[in-house]
Design a protein around this motif. Structure first.
Motif, mmCIF file in Angstrom:
data_model
loop_
_atom_site.group_PDB
_atom_site.id
_atom_site.type_symbol
_atom_site.label_atom_id
_atom_site.label_comp_id
_atom_site.label_asym_id
_atom_site.label_seq_id
_atom_site.Cartn_x
_atom_site.Cartn_y
_atom_site.Cartn_z
ATOM 1 N N ALA A 1 19.599 -2.211 26.844
ATOM 2 C CA ALA A 1 19.158 -3.512 27.318
ATOM 3 C C ALA A 1 20.055 -4.630 26.786
ATOM 4 C CB ALA A 1 17.727 -3.763 26.875
ATOM 5 N N LEU A 2 20.651 -4.419 25.619
ATOM 6 C CA LEU A 2 21.500 -5.445 25.032
ATOM 7 C C LEU A 2 22.971 -5.252 25.363
ATOM 8 C CD1 LEU A 2 19.901 -5.747 21.481
ATOM 9 C CD2 LEU A 2 19.574 -7.261 23.430
ATOM 10 N N ALA A 3 23.316 -4.161 26.046
ATOM 11 C CA ALA A 3 24.718 -3.880 26.356
ATOM 12 C C ALA A 3 25.310 -4.981 27.219
ATOM 13 C CB ALA A 3 24.833 -2.542 27.056
ATOM 14 N N GLY A 4 26.546 -5.332 26.925
ATOM 15 C CA GLY A 4 27.239 -6.323 27.720
ATOM 16 C C GLY A 4 26.982 -7.757 27.309
ATOM 17 N N HIS A 5 26.230 -7.978 26.254
ATOM 18 C CA HIS A 5 25.926 -9.341 25.822
ATOM 19 C C HIS A 5 26.756 -9.785 24.631
ATOM 20 C CE1 HIS A 5 22.700 -9.847 28.674
ATOM 21 N NE2 HIS A 5 22.231 -8.668 28.323
ATOM 22 N N GLY A 6 27.580 -8.922 24.102
ATOM 23 C CA GLY A 6 28.504 -9.294 23.052
ATOM 24 C C GLY A 6 27.855 -9.577 21.713
ATOM 25 N N VAL A 7 28.451 -10.506 21.012
ATOM 26 C CA VAL A 7 28.042 -10.827 19.650
ATOM 27 C C VAL A 7 26.636 -11.416 19.603
ATOM 28 C CG1 VAL A 7 28.767 -12.000 17.543
ATOM 29 C CG2 VAL A 7 30.464 -11.318 19.190
ATOM 30 N N ALA A 8 26.243 -12.121 20.635
ATOM 31 C CA ALA A 8 24.908 -12.722 20.657
ATOM 32 C C ALA A 8 23.822 -11.661 20.569
ATOM 33 C CB ALA A 8 24.722 -13.559 21.910
ATOM 34 N N SER A 9 24.048 -10.500 21.184
ATOM 35 C CA SER A 9 23.043 -9.445 21.126
ATOM 36 C C SER A 9 22.926 -8.867 19.716
ATOM 37 C CB SER A 9 23.356 -8.343 22.136
ATOM 38 O OG SER A 9 24.602 -7.742 21.845
ATOM 39 N N ILE A 10 24.030 -8.799 19.004
ATOM 40 C CA ILE A 10 23.989 -8.315 17.616
ATOM 41 C C ILE A 10 23.211 -9.302 16.753
ATOM 42 C CG2 ILE A 10 25.380 -7.777 15.581
ATOM 43 C CD1 ILE A 10 27.575 -6.829 17.536
ATOM 44 N N ALA A 11 23.458 -10.594 16.926
ATOM 45 C CA ALA A 11 22.733 -11.611 16.160
ATOM 46 C C ALA A 11 21.245 -11.583 16.489
ATOM 47 C CB ALA A 11 23.322 -12.985 16.449
ATOM 48 N N ALA A 12 20.904 -11.455 17.770
ATOM 49 C CA ALA A 12 19.493 -11.416 18.174
ATOM 50 C C ALA A 12 18.793 -10.191 17.612
ATOM 51 C CB ALA A 12 19.386 -11.447 19.697
ATOM 52 N N ALA A 13 19.463 -9.038 17.664
ATOM 53 C CA ALA A 13 18.871 -7.811 17.135
ATOM 54 C C ALA A 13 18.677 -7.899 15.624
ATOM 55 C CB ALA A 13 19.757 -6.616 17.488
ATOM 56 N N THR A 14 19.633 -8.477 14.930
ATOM 57 C CA THR A 14 19.520 -8.646 13.476
ATOM 58 C C THR A 14 18.366 -9.579 13.130
ATOM 59 O OG1 THR A 14 21.883 -8.259 13.221
ATOM 60 C CG2 THR A 14 20.757 -9.333 11.395
ATOM 61 N N ALA A 15 18.253 -10.681 13.851
ATOM 62 C CA ALA A 15 17.161 -11.633 13.605
ATOM 63 C C ALA A 15 15.807 -10.998 13.891
ATOM 64 C CB ALA A 15 17.356 -12.878 14.463
ATOM 65 N N LEU A 16 15.712 -10.243 14.971
ATOM 66 C CA LEU A 16 14.461 -9.570 15.309
ATOM 67 C C LEU A 16 14.088 -8.540 14.246
ATOM 68 C CD1 LEU A 16 12.153 -9.129 17.309
ATOM 69 C CD2 LEU A 16 13.617 -7.490 18.497
ATOM 70 N N ALA A 17 15.065 -7.765 13.796
ATOM 71 C CA ALA A 17 14.804 -6.768 12.755
ATOM 72 C C ALA A 17 14.353 -7.436 11.463
ATOM 73 C CB ALA A 17 16.054 -5.931 12.515
ATOM 74 N N ALA A 18 14.966 -8.553 11.106
ATOM 75 C CA ALA A 18 14.573 -9.266 9.886
ATOM 76 C C ALA A 18 13.155 -9.819 10.010
ATOM 77 C CB ALA A 18 15.557 -10.391 9.600
ATOM 78 N N ALA A 19 12.801 -10.336 11.183
ATOM 79 C CA ALA A 19 11.452 -10.869 11.388
ATOM 80 C C ALA A 19 10.403 -9.762 11.307
ATOM 81 C CB ALA A 19 11.377 -11.584 12.732
ATOM 82 N N VAL A 20 10.675 -8.622 11.924
ATOM 83 C CA VAL A 20 9.747 -7.490 11.859
ATOM 84 C C VAL A 20 9.627 -7.003 10.424
ATOM 85 C CG1 VAL A 20 9.407 -5.076 12.557
ATOM 86 C CG2 VAL A 20 10.060 -6.796 14.258
ATOM 87 N N ASN A 21 10.737 -6.902 9.708
ATOM 88 C CA ASN A 21 10.720 -6.478 8.310
ATOM 89 C C ASN A 21 9.889 -7.434 7.456
ATOM 90 O OD1 ASN A 21 11.447 -4.952 6.023
ATOM 91 N ND2 ASN A 21 13.148 -6.331 5.602
ATOM 92 N N ALA A 22 10.078 -8.732 7.641
ATOM 93 C CA ALA A 22 9.322 -9.720 6.869
ATOM 94 C C ALA A 22 7.835 -9.612 7.170
ATOM 95 C CB ALA A 22 9.831 -11.124 7.179
ATOM 96 N N ALA A 23 7.476 -9.429 8.440
ATOM 97 C CA ALA A 23 6.060 -9.310 8.802
ATOM 98 C C ALA A 23 5.437 -8.062 8.178
ATOM 99 C CB ALA A 23 5.912 -9.284 10.318
ATOM 100 N N LEU A 24 6.153 -6.943 8.227
ATOM 101 C CA LEU A 24 5.633 -5.710 7.629
ATOM 102 C C LEU A 24 5.485 -5.840 6.116
ATOM 103 C CD1 LEU A 24 7.620 -3.054 9.700
ATOM 104 C CD2 LEU A 24 5.166 -3.574 9.850
ATOM 105 N N LEU A 25 6.463 -6.439 5.467
ATOM 106 C CA LEU A 25 6.365 -6.646 4.017
ATOM 107 C C LEU A 25 5.215 -7.583 3.661
ATOM 108 C CD1 LEU A 25 10.127 -6.916 3.044
ATOM 109 C CD2 LEU A 25 8.510 -5.147 2.324
ATOM 110 N N TYR A 26 5.039 -8.639 4.444
ATOM 111 C CA TYR A 26 3.963 -9.603 4.197
ATOM 112 C C TYR A 26 2.605 -8.910 4.253
ATOM 113 C CZ TYR A 26 1.211 -13.878 4.582
ATOM 114 O OH TYR A 26 0.309 -14.875 4.368
ATOM 115 N N VAL A 27 2.383 -8.135 5.291
ATOM 116 C CA VAL A 27 1.107 -7.436 5.446
ATOM 117 C C VAL A 27 0.960 -6.356 4.375
ATOM 118 C CG1 VAL A 27 -0.213 -5.910 6.961
ATOM 119 C CG2 VAL A 27 0.908 -7.936 7.899
#
Length: 125
Positions: A1-27
């Motif tokens: 789904a992220l193929a062909g979007h370049g560097v922006a997709s890497i940044a978005a995926a990293t931000a999403l992973a960090a947000a999910v990680n923070a939410a899991l740690l918080y709970v």
């Protein structure tokens, strides 16, 4: 789904992973250790978010102003000013907003005290 979007997709995926990680740690930490102070944490995050938004607006605006003022100048000094002036403006605006919003970490960094200087033991750091 992220193929062909370049560097922006890497940044978005990293931000999403960090947000999910923070939410899991918080709970998880809230359940494992002790109840977390939800309201105080929400107030703090709101203050940091407001200070960050003010900083972002100031960096963007100052970048435009400096860039326009130095348009046509191609020397190292002009390039450095275009790159560094917005950073300096951002630092000042974030610190001022953080102080105005009562962010304890900003007070500690700029030397106006810390949480320990106002605790109920009556002493400072």
């Amino acid at each position: 789904a992220l193929a062909g979007h370049g560097v922006a997709s890497i940044a978005a995926a990293t931000a999403l992973a960090a947000a999910v990680n923070a939410a899991l740690l918080y709970v998880g930490l809230g359940r494992a250790l002790a109840p977390l102070p939800h309201r105080a944490l929400a107030r703090h995050l709101l203050a940091v978010g407001v200070a960050a938004a003010a900083m972002g607006a100031a960096v963007w605006a100052s970048g435009r102003v400096v860039g326009d003022a130095l348009a046509g100048h191609d020397g190292l000094g002009a390039r450095a000013a275009i790159a560094l002036a917005p950073v300096a403006v951002g630092v000042v605006v974030y610190a001022a907003a953080g102080l105005a919003l009562g962010i304890a970490e900003i007070r500690a960094v700029v030397g106006r005290g810390s949480d320990r200087s106002t605790d109920d033991r009556g002493g400072g750091a």
